[in-house]
Motif scaffolding. Structure first.
Motif, mmCIF file in Angstrom:
data_model
loop_
_atom_site.group_PDB
_atom_site.id
_atom_site.type_symbol
_atom_site.label_atom_id
_atom_site.label_comp_id
_atom_site.label_asym_id
_atom_site.label_seq_id
_atom_site.Cartn_x
_atom_site.Cartn_y
_atom_site.Cartn_z
ATOM 1 N N ASN A 44 0.824 -1.210 0.000
ATOM 2 C CA ASN A 44 0.000 0.000 0.000
ATOM 3 C C ASN A 44 0.854 1.254 0.000
ATOM 4 N N ARG A 45 1.846 1.296 0.861
ATOM 5 C CA ARG A 45 2.633 2.533 0.966
ATOM 6 C C ARG A 45 3.571 2.711 -0.231
ATOM 7 N N ILE A 46 4.038 1.605 -0.800
ATOM 8 C CA ILE A 46 4.871 1.696 -2.000
ATOM 9 C C ILE A 46 4.026 2.114 -3.203
ATOM 10 N N TYR A 47 2.823 1.575 -3.286
ATOM 11 C CA TYR A 47 1.913 1.954 -4.373
ATOM 12 C C TYR A 47 1.559 3.436 -4.296
ATOM 13 N N GLN A 62 -0.106 13.024 3.635
ATOM 14 C CA GLN A 62 -1.439 12.459 3.389
ATOM 15 C C GLN A 62 -1.381 11.340 2.354
ATOM 16 N N THR A 63 -1.934 10.178 2.698
ATOM 17 C CA THR A 63 -1.987 9.042 1.773
ATOM 18 C C THR A 63 -3.230 9.163 0.903
ATOM 19 N N ASN A 64 -3.032 9.436 -0.372
ATOM 20 C CA ASN A 64 -4.154 9.668 -1.274
ATOM 21 C C ASN A 64 -4.456 8.509 -2.212
ATOM 22 N N TYR A 65 -3.521 7.585 -2.366
ATOM 23 C CA TYR A 65 -3.702 6.489 -3.321
ATOM 24 C C TYR A 65 -3.792 5.123 -2.645
ATOM 25 N N GLY A 66 -3.049 4.926 -1.575
ATOM 26 C CA GLY A 66 -3.075 3.654 -0.861
ATOM 27 C C GLY A 66 -3.946 3.723 0.374
ATOM 28 N N PHE A 67 -4.029 2.571 1.089
ATOM 29 C CA PHE A 67 -4.779 2.498 2.340
ATOM 30 C C PHE A 67 -6.192 3.053 2.204
ATOM 31 N N GLN A 68 -6.913 2.518 1.208
ATOM 32 C CA GLN A 68 -8.318 2.876 0.955
ATOM 33 C C GLN A 68 -8.494 4.362 0.672
ATOM 34 N N GLN A 69 -7.441 5.035 0.225
ATOM 35 C CA GLN A 69 -7.491 6.476 -0.044
ATOM 36 C C GLN A 69 -8.124 7.217 1.133
#
Length: 580
Positions: A44-47, A62-69
């Motif tokens: 998730n974090r690499i993606y 802020q995680t916008n693409y991984g971890f369910q956005q």
């Protein structure tokens, strides 16, 4: 040009790379991707990092693409530069299968070369140093990246390079500290795994104290060590800035708790991975410790690395009173978690000692008995066999109905096993993360009103984020912003699948929300007032200018260090060839 290559110098490195290829061969033959206990978390974090690079739309926190956005914070507090470099690799290879094969080869190769260099630096013969490297590649945490995607494997791979700097402190009385190598290895591990950094630092201390006592120029050693520390701080300013930014204003959830004694090193007659000390290592390490204690011909360096390695091995094992320590210091359950982590340092120290002693005994032998070579070969095979068997069994799981090697803390949404198998080889790696989702509670905020309550955050994350995020449309906007849209048939309050921190800003239907206008759940998910019909919510993390300055300082420091390295390389090798 090929005639001028000194093959005897290159051969050990080729054999180390050959061992790395051999270790991943079962996975390549079976064309499998191993989804271990930490795989989905790191994927998730690499993606997320890869998508930021692809779209050139960066959001450091802020995680916008991984971890369910969900907008939660992960990479900023957990190896940010490593995540971005891994993201570059994922972009190049495009599938999780190829990413796993190449990254596993890198871990094995880096660890093997580091162990070979460490043993060689201690005057071990090239053959003995090579044997030590091949053994090291097959035991402890090093295989765990390929088998379970545990990030401790990278700490294990880099440990020999750190020990090169540590051993220099007690063996080179004229130049006990080289500023750039020491700062570089410490900065690299800080950017990968903070806990390994703490272990590295604790181990460096006794070497520094002994080296300071031995050297004649004590002031110079202290001065260079301080400069190395300052350079490390400059290189990793982004890490310290992240921690200051988040922990200054937010109460962050602790990592999951584990029983210390059950995750300490145990003794096994066959296995030799992570929690087990196999028969080969047990015999070698025991013989080395006994030899150092009874022999009068042992060098001071050999005695120091062996005693320190043996002590750390004892601390890592279930012989140490972890039950008592856990009762006295319960926070260790969530910070240290696995006492066996200390073996990332204990193993290279003891293998280094074994290599020094074996060289001493080998050079003082009479004749050239064949059983030295046979014994070394048997030891390598006995360590290699269970490692390859473990890889083959885990690779075979991919073709079973389970597909995943570990189902701990995951929610599977795929209709069939073939869907998961296809996503692991797909050229769009985001497919996997929509089929297998991780209930990971690390770095979730704890709102003030819930800080005294005890509840299982992984379950709450599943209910509040994983189970609901598909009911909303997610879109990443310019400037690292995240937009959620949904339709409502009534006007009331609704919990949305986002995570907010004190620095997070919300804009609902074109109007900024103050913190008084929305509530937060026990894991920091906002509950906002929705209107009938179409609703739009935008999440933005307001990055402090102080952190931005620290990030720039870190990037400039790395750029300067890279430039200095290239100039030195050019002047040492390229320029000399041009002159000749």
């Amino acid at each position: 040009m090929f005639k001028r290559i000194r093959w005897w110098r290159v051969l050990p490195y080729l054999l180390i790379m050959g061992m790395a290829v051999l270790l991943v061969a079962p996975q390549v033959i079976l064309h499998s991707t191993i989804v271990g206990s930490d795989a989905i978390f790191h994927f998730n974090r690499i993606y997320d990092a890869a998508k930021q690079i692809q779209h050139f739309n960066f959001s450091y926190f802020q995680t916008n693409y991984g971890f369910q956005q969900s907008g939660r914070i992960i990479n900023a507090l957990y190896g940010p530069y490593f995540a971005y470099l891994s993201g570059v690799l994922l972009i190049l290879v495009r599938s999780w299968y190829h990413f796993q094969i190449i990254s596993t080869l890198l871990v094995y190769t880096i660890g093997g070369i580091g162990m070979y260099r460490l043993a060689s630096q201690m005057q071990a013969t090239k053959r003995i140093a090579l044997v030590a490297a091949l053994l090291f590649m097959n035991v402890g945490w090093l295989p765990r990246w390929g088998l379970s995607q545990n990030l401790n494997a990278w700490g294990a791979a880099l440990a020999p390079f750190m020990l090169l700097c540590a051993v220099r402190m007690i063996s080179d009385h004229q130049r006990p500290v080289k500023i750039i190598p020491l700062a570089l290895i410490m900065a690299v591990i800080i950017e990968i795994h903070i806990l390994s950094t703490i272990i590295f630092t604790l181990v460096l201390l006794p070497f520094f104290v002994i080296g300071l006592w031995q050297t004649q120029n004590k002031l110079n050693m202290v001065f260079k060590t301080v400069l190395a520390a300052l350079l490390t701080i400059l290189l990793t300013a982004n890490i310290w800035g992240s921690f200051l930014t988040i922990f200054a204003n937010n109460r962050i959830a602790e990592p999951a708790k584990f029983d210390l004694e059950h995750n300490a090193l145990q003794f096994s007659m066959i296995l030799g991975q992570r929690n087990q000390l196999g028969a080969v290592c047990l015999v070698l390490f025991a013989a080395q410790i006994i030899y150092v204690l009874i022999s009068k011909k042992v060098t001071s360096v050999n005695r120091i690395v062996t005693v320190l390695g043996g002590l750390i091995l004892f601390i890592a094992s279930d012989l140490f009173p972890w039950v008592t320590l856990q009762r006295l210091f319960p926070f260790l359950q969530s910070t240290l978690q696995f006492p066996v982590r200390f073996t990332i340092i204990a193993y290279p120290l003891l293998f280094c000692g074994v290599a020094i002693s074996a060289t001493q005994l080998y050079l003082n032998r009479r004749g050239k008995p064949l059983y030295y070579q046979i014994g070394a070969l048997v030891a390598v095979i006995l360590c290699l066999a269970p490692n390859m068997l473990g890889m083959a069994l885990k690779a075979e799981t991919y073709h079973s109905v389970d597909v995943l090697d570990s189902w701990t803390g995951v929610t599977v949404l795929a209709d069939t096993p073939n869907q998961i198998r296809s996503s692991l080889h797909a050229k769009h790696p985001g497919q996997l993360l929509t089929l297998v989702e991780k209930r990971h509670p690390d770095y979730l905020p704890i709102p003030t009103e819930f800080k005294r309550l005890s509840f299982k955050r992984s379950d709450e994350y599943e209910k509040q984020i994983i189970d609901t995020h598909r009911k909303f449309n997610h879109q990443v906007l310019a400037g690292g912003r995240l937009r959620l849209t949904w339709e409502a048939d009534r006007q009331d309050y609704r919990q949305v699948p986002l995570i907010v921190y004190k620095e997070s800003k919300l804009e609902l239907n074109g109007r900024p929300l103050t913190t008084a206008e929305y509530d937060e759940t026990n894991i920091g998910a906002p509950v906002v007032p929705q209107r009938i019909g179409h609703n739009t919510l935008i999440l933005k993390f307001k990055q402090p200018s102080s952190f931005t300055n620290l990030l720039i300082l870190s990037l400039i420091s790395w750029s300067i260090l890279l430039g200095v390295g290239l100039v030195k390389w050019f002047s040492k090798y390229a320029l000399r060839k041009l002159v000749l």
